[in-house]
Design an enzyme around this catalytic site. Structure first.
Site, PDB file in Angstrom:
ATOM      1  N   ARG A  42       0.808  -1.223   0.000  1.00 58.64           N
ATOM      2  CA  ARG A  42       0.000   0.000   0.000  1.00 58.64           C
ATOM      3  C   ARG A  42       0.842   1.274   0.000  1.00 58.64           C
ATOM      4  NH1 ARG A  42      -5.392  -1.494   3.623  1.00 58.64           N
ATOM      5  NH2 ARG A  42      -5.921  -3.358   2.423  1.00 58.64           N
ATOM      6  N   ASP A 153     -13.754  11.451  11.357  1.00 56.04           N
ATOM      7  CA  ASP A 153     -12.816  10.472  10.809  1.00 56.04           C
ATOM      8  C   ASP A 153     -11.423  11.083  10.817  1.00 56.04           C
ATOM      9  OD1 ASP A 153     -13.377   7.690   9.111  1.00 56.04           O
ATOM     10  OD2 ASP A 153     -11.445   8.619   8.657  1.00 56.04           O
TER      11      ASP A 153
END
Length: 285
Positions: A42, A153
């Site tokens: 990633r 978030d």
């Protein structure tokens, strides 16, 4: 035409530990020793976009003053923002059939017309919009209440998507048709079908960037219910127990806490909570 193979970057054990320590320090996410392949896969995608071909150089970039804004992008790449409308539908059945009626009864008794809730991990918005869909659908005289959902978030990119509130048809397939027709605008773009959340739902939600491991939670009021689902799976036990205690402290007496079905309650917070159903708790007192 044969395309050149993507360059494979080497992530040493030492470098892996450097990144996992940094991720833990900044987000509380504990990756352990078995996620090296995931981290490598990633992060090297981001590194290619930045033109950086060594993990040590990328780490230096992240930790110097110029790379601060990239930290959130790195953490966002590591975590999995897998979400959809009405995920873990048992929770929303409990919200509809038990929590909302109980809250309304208590509000009518006290004369308090404020309803406050918190969605701790908004991701791209499916969870907070599902919550307000339930509130709108269950409270027939909602215009007589002051209802707000805080949706937070750690990732600014997913919050931007949540604020836009635009979803492809596959994303909304679990939304009941009568709610879909009432609270979403359907449109087509490049032959694909999309649904946009109507302002009446958006107006009930306050989207904010927030890190759950922040030492101080800057909230003035307590919440009637909190959704903190599938977040603590990334935390080690001390971080999880510290977060749980903070959540309990910001939950109104008799308020409700929803966690993921693969998560559990432990530590000092446990004595303040009573399990009502799996992954669904009521605050005592």
């Amino acid at each position: 035409m044969n395309l050149p193979a993507l360059q494979e970057y080497n992530l040493s054990e030492k470098e892996y530990k450097m990144f996992t320590d940094l991720i833990y320090q900044k987000s509380g996410i504990s990756l352990g020793f078995n996620k090296q392949h995931l981290v490598k896969a990633r992060l090297q995608k981001i590194m290619r976009e930045l033109g950086i071909n060594k993990f040590k150089d990328y780490y230096d970039y992240l930790t110097n003053s110029n790379g601060t804004n990239q930290l959130i992008q790195m953490i966002d790449a590591i975590t999995t923002n897998h979400t959809f409308f009405f995920r873990e539908k048992e929770h929303f059945s409990a919200l509809n059939d038990f929590v909302i009626p109980h809250i309304l009864s208590a509000k009518k008794t006290s004369g308090n017309r404020k309803i406050r809730a918190w969605c701790c991990a908004s991701s791209t918005g499916e969870e907070p919009y599902t919550i307000v869909l339930c509130l709108m659908n269950q409270i027939c005289d909602i215009e007589n209440y002051n209802v707000k959902l805080l949706a937070t978030d750690i990732s600014s990119s997913v919050l931007m998507a949540a604020v836009k509130g635009i979803y492809c048809d596959k994303k909304v397939k679990s939304v009941p048709l009568y709610l879909l027709n009432k609270y979403f605008d359907k449109f087509q773009e490049d032959g694909a079908v999309f649904y946009k959340v109507k302002p009446v739902l958006k107006d009930m939600i306050i989207f904010r960037l927030f890190n759950l491991i922040s030492p101080v939670f800057p909230f003035k009021n307590r919440f009637d219910f909190i959704f903190c689902r599938n977040v603590m799976i990334y935390f080690d036990i001390p971080t999880r127990e510290e977060l749980l205690l903070k959540l309990v402290n910001y939950l109104a007496p008799g308020g409700y806490l929803f966690i993921g079905h693969s998560e559990n309650i432990s530590g000092p917070a446990k004595e303040h909570l009573k399990m009502t159903a799996p992954a669904f708790f009521m605050k005592k007192g």
